[in-house]
Design a protein around this motif. Structure first.
Motif, short mmCIF file in Angstrom:
data_model
loop_
_atom_site.label_atom_id
_atom_site.label_comp_id
_atom_site.label_asym_id
_atom_site.label_seq_id
_atom_site.Cartn_x
_atom_site.Cartn_y
_atom_site.Cartn_z
N SER A 296 47.13 35.39 36.25
CA SER A 296 46.89 36.30 37.11
C SER A 296 46.02 37.41 36.49
CB SER A 296 48.09 36.95 37.49
OG SER A 296 48.95 37.47 36.60
N PHE A 297 45.70 38.22 37.34
CA PHE A 297 44.45 39.29 36.82
C PHE A 297 44.78 40.69 37.27
CE2 PHE A 297 41.99 35.39 37.12
CZ PHE A 297 41.39 35.57 35.64
N SER A 298 45.00 41.74 36.62
CA SER A 298 45.30 42.92 37.41
C SER A 298 43.52 43.56 37.65
CB SER A 298 46.14 43.83 36.70
OG SER A 298 45.58 44.06 35.25
N VAL A 299 43.52 43.99 38.98
CA VAL A 299 42.38 44.37 39.42
C VAL A 299 42.72 45.93 40.10
CG1 VAL A 299 41.27 42.31 39.46
CG2 VAL A 299 42.56 43.13 41.25
N ARG A 300 42.02 46.68 40.04
CA ARG A 300 41.89 47.87 41.01
C ARG A 300 40.79 47.94 42.05
NH1 ARG A 300 43.92 52.28 39.59
NH2 ARG A 300 45.06 52.61 37.68
N SER B 269 35.72 28.70 47.79
CA SER B 269 35.31 29.61 46.70
C SER B 269 36.59 30.63 46.55
CB SER B 269 34.05 30.30 47.32
OG SER B 269 33.82 31.66 46.31
N GLY B 270 36.99 30.85 45.51
CA GLY B 270 37.82 31.96 45.22
C GLY B 270 39.40 31.55 45.02
N CYS B 271 39.55 30.26 45.35
CA CYS B 271 40.89 29.60 45.33
C CYS B 271 41.59 29.40 43.90
CB CYS B 271 40.98 28.23 46.24
SG CYS B 271 40.29 26.95 45.38
N GLY B 272 40.66 29.68 42.84
CA GLY B 272 41.19 29.51 41.31
C GLY B 272 40.76 28.39 40.74
N LYS B 273 39.87 27.47 41.07
CA LYS B 273 39.47 26.45 40.60
C LYS B 273 38.99 26.75 39.07
CE LYS B 273 36.26 25.37 43.60
NZ LYS B 273 36.48 26.45 44.41
N THR B 274 37.86 27.88 38.86
CA THR B 274 37.27 28.03 37.81
C THR B 274 38.33 28.71 36.73
OG1 THR B 274 35.20 28.57 38.66
CG2 THR B 274 35.77 29.64 36.52
N THR B 275 39.21 29.51 37.44
CA THR B 275 40.32 29.92 36.40
C THR B 275 41.23 28.92 35.98
OG1 THR B 275 40.41 32.12 37.82
CG2 THR B 275 42.14 31.81 36.28
N LEU B 276 41.62 28.02 36.62
CA LEU B 276 42.40 26.83 36.12
C LEU B 276 41.40 26.33 34.84
CD1 LEU B 276 44.45 24.70 36.58
CD2 LEU B 276 43.16 23.47 38.26
N SER C 264 42.70 36.51 51.88
CA SER C 264 42.41 37.34 50.75
C SER C 264 43.52 37.56 49.74
CB SER C 264 42.33 38.53 51.36
OG SER C 264 42.25 39.80 50.19
N LEU C 265 43.28 37.33 48.29
CA LEU C 265 44.27 37.38 47.56
C LEU C 265 44.87 38.65 47.36
CD1 LEU C 265 42.88 35.25 44.49
CD2 LEU C 265 44.60 34.51 46.17
N PHE C 266 44.53 39.74 47.97
CA PHE C 266 44.96 41.10 48.16
C PHE C 266 45.95 41.12 49.15
CE2 PHE C 266 40.99 41.70 46.07
CZ PHE C 266 41.32 42.31 45.20
N1 LIG Z 1 38.26 37.96 35.14
C1 LIG Z 1 38.60 38.15 36.25
N2 LIG Z 1 39.05 39.45 36.70
C2 LIG Z 1 39.74 39.79 38.00
N3 LIG Z 1 39.76 38.82 38.98
C3 LIG Z 1 39.31 37.44 38.55
C4 LIG Z 1 38.72 37.26 37.37
N4 LIG Z 1 38.58 35.92 37.31
C5 LIG Z 1 38.69 35.44 38.80
N5 LIG Z 1 39.30 36.40 39.35
C6 LIG Z 1 39.62 36.50 40.85
O1 LIG Z 1 40.59 35.02 40.78
C7 LIG Z 1 40.47 34.46 42.11
C8 LIG Z 1 40.12 32.94 41.68
O2 LIG Z 1 38.73 33.15 41.27
P1 LIG Z 1 37.97 31.54 40.56
O3 LIG Z 1 39.04 31.16 39.71
O4 LIG Z 1 36.50 32.01 40.12
O5 LIG Z 1 38.05 30.89 41.97
P2 LIG Z 1 37.07 29.65 42.42
O6 LIG Z 1 36.28 28.98 41.22
O7 LIG Z 1 37.85 28.66 42.86
O8 LIG Z 1 35.89 30.00 43.29
C9 LIG Z 1 39.34 35.32 42.82
O9 LIG Z 1 40.00 36.06 43.53
C10 LIG Z 1 38.52 36.02 41.78
O10 LIG Z 1 38.13 37.14 42.28
#
Ligand SMILES: Nc1ncnc2c1ncn2[C@@H]1O[C@H](COP(=O)(O)OP(=O)(O)O)[C@@H](O)[C@H]1O
Ligand SMILES: [Mg+2]
Length: 318
Positions: free
Chosen positions: A15-19, A49-56, A275-277
């Motif tokens: 998870s990420f904390s965002v403002r 897009s945004g479902c978490g693939k890159t973060t995984l 929206s993840l929010f």
């Molecule tokens: N470094 C970061 N800081 C805050 N939020 C992030 C960061 N990286 C990704 N996110 C959020 O995490 C969610 C998943 O992002 P991401 O893994 O890039 O998805 P995908 O690759 O499927 O498009 C999105 O809502 C993105 O905005």
């Protein structure tokens, strides 16, 4: 865990904390993912897009820190200490080769970087020979070693980006949308290159894309992600011919098919994109789902095995 898995992930959360608008939010980018990758297998990860693939992908190579869960490489948990060695075994190809190639370094130096950091080369001559061999393997002339990223076309840059990840040869490549930024005419060439390398180097691969059409060409198995969770997983043919989860059905329906009898009627999505929010309390897909029932609004469906072909699905109504 799966006996012959090279990579085994259990209940991974990032998870990420965002403002936003003065408030603090905890964004659950990866929300309890379990998967395993067999030796030599290509597992496709698909989702919008945004479902978490890159973060995984980033968390597997140590670029994002998991909150919890385990990531095991050949049976050894790598969320702990000796990451350095592990990182040579698992390498990541990024969507934007511009971002992964340092503009001020020659292609040769970029390709040799992981080997340099880890003391892989015993002499200058050995290093130069390894760079030349690696460039040849990705279809670039060895003379590219002396060039800089701005001198290369998009396709050549992605070939160089791939070369960076196979010296020294890893066990696993995580390819994050490796062809999404390329011209359509170049996409097939780079996909073919990845399939050739996979065979020659006996790589296992996580192939991430928002495009199920591309995933279908290269993957043995597909995992469909929605808002940080896997909602359906099965052999590629099963997913393409007989998708069960309503979200998978909408993805498959969006692939153009020349034969009308092979078309899969996509469920018409009704609600808004997620929206993840504002994560729904039950199934994250429920607000968009045409077959959602009351239970879906309150009760998160777990990923359960469904059928003999290794299919797993997270849906109360499929
Ligand atoms: N470094 C970061 N800081 C805050 N939020 C992030 C960061 N990286 C990704 N996110 C959020 O995490 C969610 C998943 O992002 P991401 O893994 O890039 O998805 P995908 O690759 O499927 O498009 C999105 O809502 C993105 O905005
Ligand atoms: Mg991404």
């Amino acid at each position: 865990m799966n006996g012959n898995a090279v990579l085994d992930i259990r209940d991974l959360r990032v998870s990420f904390s965002v403002r936003r608008a003065g408030r603090k939010y905890q964004v659950r980018a990866v929300d309890g993912v379990s998967l395993s990758l067999a030796e030599g297998e290509v597992l496709g990860i698909v989702g919008e897009s945004g479902c978490g693939k890159t973060t995984l992908g980033r968390s597997i190579v140590g670029l994002a820190r998991p909150d919890s869960g385990t990531i095991s490489f050949k049976g050894t948990d790598m969320t702990g200490a000796s990451l350095r060695n592990m990182r040579l075994n698992i390498r990541m190809v990024f969507q934007d080769p511009y971002a992964s190639l340092n503009p001020r370094r020659s292609i040769g130096d970029s390709v040799a970087e992981a080997g340099d950091i880890n003391g892989f080369f015993t002499s200058r001559a050995e290093r130069s020979a390894a760079i030349a061999t690696t460039l040849t393997a990705v279809g670039l002339d060895p003379s590219f070693a002396a060039r800089y990223p701005y001198e290369l076309s998009g396709g050549q840059r992605q070939r160089a980006g791939i070369a960076r990840t196979i010296l020294p040869s890893p066990s696993i490549v995580i390819a994050d949308e490796p062809v999404s930024a390329l011209d359509v005419s170049v996409q097939a060439q780079v996909l073919n290159l990845m399939m050739d390398l996979r065979e020659q180097l006996r790589l296992s691969m996580l192939f991430i894309s928002h495009d199920l059409g591309v995933i279908g060409q290269i993957s043995n198995r597909v995992a469909v992600m929605y808002m940080g969770r896997i909602v359906e997983q099965a052999a590629t043919r099963t997913v393409l011919d007989d998708p069960r989860h309503p979200y998978t059905r909408s993805l498959v329906a969006a692939i153009p098919k020349p034969d009308p009898s092979k078309r899969i009627l996509g469920a018409i999505e009704t609600g808004e994109p997620p929206s993840l929010f504002k994560r729904p309390s039950g199934c994250a897909y429920a607000p968009r789902c045409p077959i959602a029932s009351h239970r879906c609004l309150v009760d998160v469906p777990e990923l359960r095995s469904a059928g003999a072909d290794g299919r797993a699905i997270a849906c109360h109504n499929a």
